[in-house]
Design a protein around this motif. Sequence first.
Motif, mmCIF file in Angstrom:
data_model
loop_
_atom_site.group_PDB
_atom_site.id
_atom_site.type_symbol
_atom_site.label_atom_id
_atom_site.label_comp_id
_atom_site.label_asym_id
_atom_site.label_seq_id
_atom_site.Cartn_x
_atom_site.Cartn_y
_atom_site.Cartn_z
ATOM 1 N N TYR A 26 0.813 -1.219 0.000
ATOM 2 C CA TYR A 26 0.000 0.000 0.000
ATOM 3 C C TYR A 26 0.844 1.265 0.000
ATOM 4 O O TYR A 26 0.320 2.351 0.080
ATOM 5 C CB TYR A 26 -0.946 0.007 1.201
ATOM 6 C CG TYR A 26 -1.940 -1.122 1.131
ATOM 7 C CD1 TYR A 26 -3.086 -0.985 0.357
ATOM 8 C CD2 TYR A 26 -1.731 -2.312 1.805
ATOM 9 C CE1 TYR A 26 -3.990 -2.018 0.257
ATOM 10 C CE2 TYR A 26 -2.625 -3.354 1.721
ATOM 11 C CZ TYR A 26 -3.758 -3.208 0.948
ATOM 12 O OH TYR A 26 -4.651 -4.209 0.854
ATOM 13 N N THR A 47 -5.061 6.165 3.477
ATOM 14 C CA THR A 47 -5.886 5.805 4.645
ATOM 15 C C THR A 47 -5.812 4.312 4.898
ATOM 16 O O THR A 47 -5.800 3.861 6.044
ATOM 17 C CB THR A 47 -7.344 6.231 4.440
ATOM 18 O OG1 THR A 47 -7.759 5.809 3.161
ATOM 19 C CG2 THR A 47 -7.502 7.731 4.570
ATOM 20 N N THR A 48 -5.751 3.529 3.824
ATOM 21 C CA THR A 48 -5.636 2.084 3.997
ATOM 22 C C THR A 48 -4.339 1.746 4.717
ATOM 23 O O THR A 48 -4.312 0.960 5.679
ATOM 24 C CB THR A 48 -5.670 1.394 2.625
ATOM 25 O OG1 THR A 48 -6.809 1.819 1.922
ATOM 26 C CG2 THR A 48 -5.687 -0.112 2.782
ATOM 27 N N GLU A 49 -3.280 2.388 4.239
ATOM 28 C CA GLU A 49 -1.979 2.154 4.851
ATOM 29 C C GLU A 49 -2.028 2.516 6.332
ATOM 30 O O GLU A 49 -1.559 1.766 7.204
ATOM 31 C CB GLU A 49 -0.940 3.010 4.123
ATOM 32 C CG GLU A 49 0.462 2.496 4.284
ATOM 33 C CD GLU A 49 1.461 3.376 3.555
ATOM 34 O OE1 GLU A 49 1.089 4.506 3.171
ATOM 35 O OE2 GLU A 49 2.598 2.931 3.373
ATOM 36 N N SER A 94 -4.734 2.705 8.301
ATOM 37 C CA SER A 94 -5.554 1.815 9.135
ATOM 38 C C SER A 94 -4.884 0.466 9.307
ATOM 39 O O SER A 94 -5.045 -0.189 10.341
ATOM 40 C CB SER A 94 -6.953 1.664 8.542
ATOM 41 O OG SER A 94 -6.875 1.269 7.206
#
Lengths: 191, 464
Positions: free
Chosen positions: B203, B228-230, B232
């Motif tokens: 990511y 944001t994925t990274e 979270s």
Amino acid sequence: MRPFQIKQRFAGLTIPCLLLWLFVASWAEAQTVPLELKVKAAYLLNFGRYVRWPPEVLHEKHTICIVGPDPFGPLLDKTVDGREVQGHTVQTRRLSAHETIVGTCHILFISPALPLETQAAVLREVSGQPILTVGDANEFLDMGGMVKFVHYQDTIRFSVNLVAVRRASLDMSSRVLSIAISVRQEDLPRE
Amino acid sequence: MGYTRLPMRKQMLRIIFSAAGIALLAAAAAVLVYESSTYRPRIEREVQAITNLYVQLLPATLDFHDPQAAEQYLAALQFQPNVERVCVYESTGTWFAAYRKDLLIATCPQLIQRRSAQVYQQSRFELLAPIRREREIIGWLFVTYRLLPLYARLPQYGIMVGVVIFTLSVVSFLLWYALARYVTTPLNALARTAKHIATTYDYSIRVSKVGSDELAALTDALNLLLATTEESIRLRDDFLSIASHELKTPLTPIRTQLQLLEMLLQQKDRSDEWPEKLLRVTQLALKQVDRLTGLVDNLLDVSRITTGRLVLTRERTSLSAIVRESYERYVPEFERASTSFKASIEDNIEANIDVLRIEQVIANLLSNALKYGQNRPVELRLERVGDTARITVRDRGIGVAPQDMQRIFGRFERAASIRSFGGMGLGLYITKQIVEAHGGRITVESALGKGSTFVVEIPLATEA
């Protein structure tokens, strides 16, 4: 008595025949000869419609003159009667070869009955003057005339000596020139 | 409908060529309408022009009775293929000269009427005009013009239409090629990157964007999503390590206490102190079990909140009583930590609340105050402010840095480091969710090193 009788009898036949011949001949004369003259008279009138004269020679009347013996008789007057050329009423004048022509005529028809020398003399007199000269003689253009009637395929046409026309300060419409049988453009050497 | 199943390039191709086709059809229709609506006026003008010319040319031929010259003039009309016949009459009505396009055309009719006229026959346009010399009518001109039906006129436009179609096709194709390159190339790059990330779970990749159009916005959105994925994922990983550490922490003392218990139970020589020792060891073990239970309860609460299964059982309750009970329950713990703990509780404050959840909120705030309060005095206050009940917990401990103020209410977030303070960082998250589920709000005022003041506001019960 007898020959007389015969003569009388002959005369009795001859006179009606002669009368008939006279009638037919005069009828034919009345039909053929005036037709050519009629056309020429009409042309004399119509030429005026396609020629421009200098303003100083424009009078209230447009004058067609005939010099020498008049071949038309009353025909020309009948033709021009009540007609106008460029807004002017038309009149005719008959002149003798010795009369003063300059300043009175717009179109001058030179009678073919005049001897050639006389015709030439008349042409010399009016040379350079704003008068459209019309004639019948074969040599007419060579003598300095402007328009010559020509027999062509049973009709009357005309040839034009444009050099003479221009020398006279006249302006002839191209619409007429395009109808002429021939138009002489440059001065040929005089004999 | 089946449009979106096609590759984008083909969709574009179809759209561009449809647009070009529609434009072409519209132009063709416009040409047809124009052609048919202006045909007659154009014909009339053309015939009028011819007439005007000959009305000028012909008088001399009539005056000098030269039909040959007239017909020579008229012969020029062979370059006007639609002029079928021109008749010239003298003023007497006698036929004078004529032009016929070919010998199949009928000869000139007799001149019947003597006045200007223009007439549309079935497939002809006829015009009769006087030939004048000054004001005098010296002849008549009669022009017959062939009208062409519309379909016979169209071939004139054939080449034009062909050229337009060809040009339009080439331009459309070039347009499509450029557009397809411009749009699908970055889209394909995006798709490739997304697929790559999906297969490698990397990511940290970012898509480079070009320009500032919708595609660039899509790229930005994808990059934001990746960020944001990274983040979270980082939070989840942090949480896993914290949670496992936290859950492991009570297990060691429990094991120790249970071993001690086992040892005590195996002891043959049971002195008078033996039952007392047994009791203390069991209590210590139970305390650790309680702590473990609390942690698991918190985890369950988070799970309930995130899945939307946090259900409140609200009833009209005296908030004053509940805050007082919580205070009394915590007094021994503060005493054990030899920390000053004061309360100021206003009476007769009632609210529609889930009693257990509100107790949980107060307990959370108090244990945080105890945990981060550095044994300095802690105050608990309940008061009525407007139509809300305000619960304030104030400590004078380590405080919260300004940049962490909002973060502390997030899931798995803690401002303080795990080394010095235990806990999974779930407390304030759960607290905030519970307060907000009650229609209230929680705020914090804090300065680093000076302590924090947490304020919970819950709507009062409306008087029934």
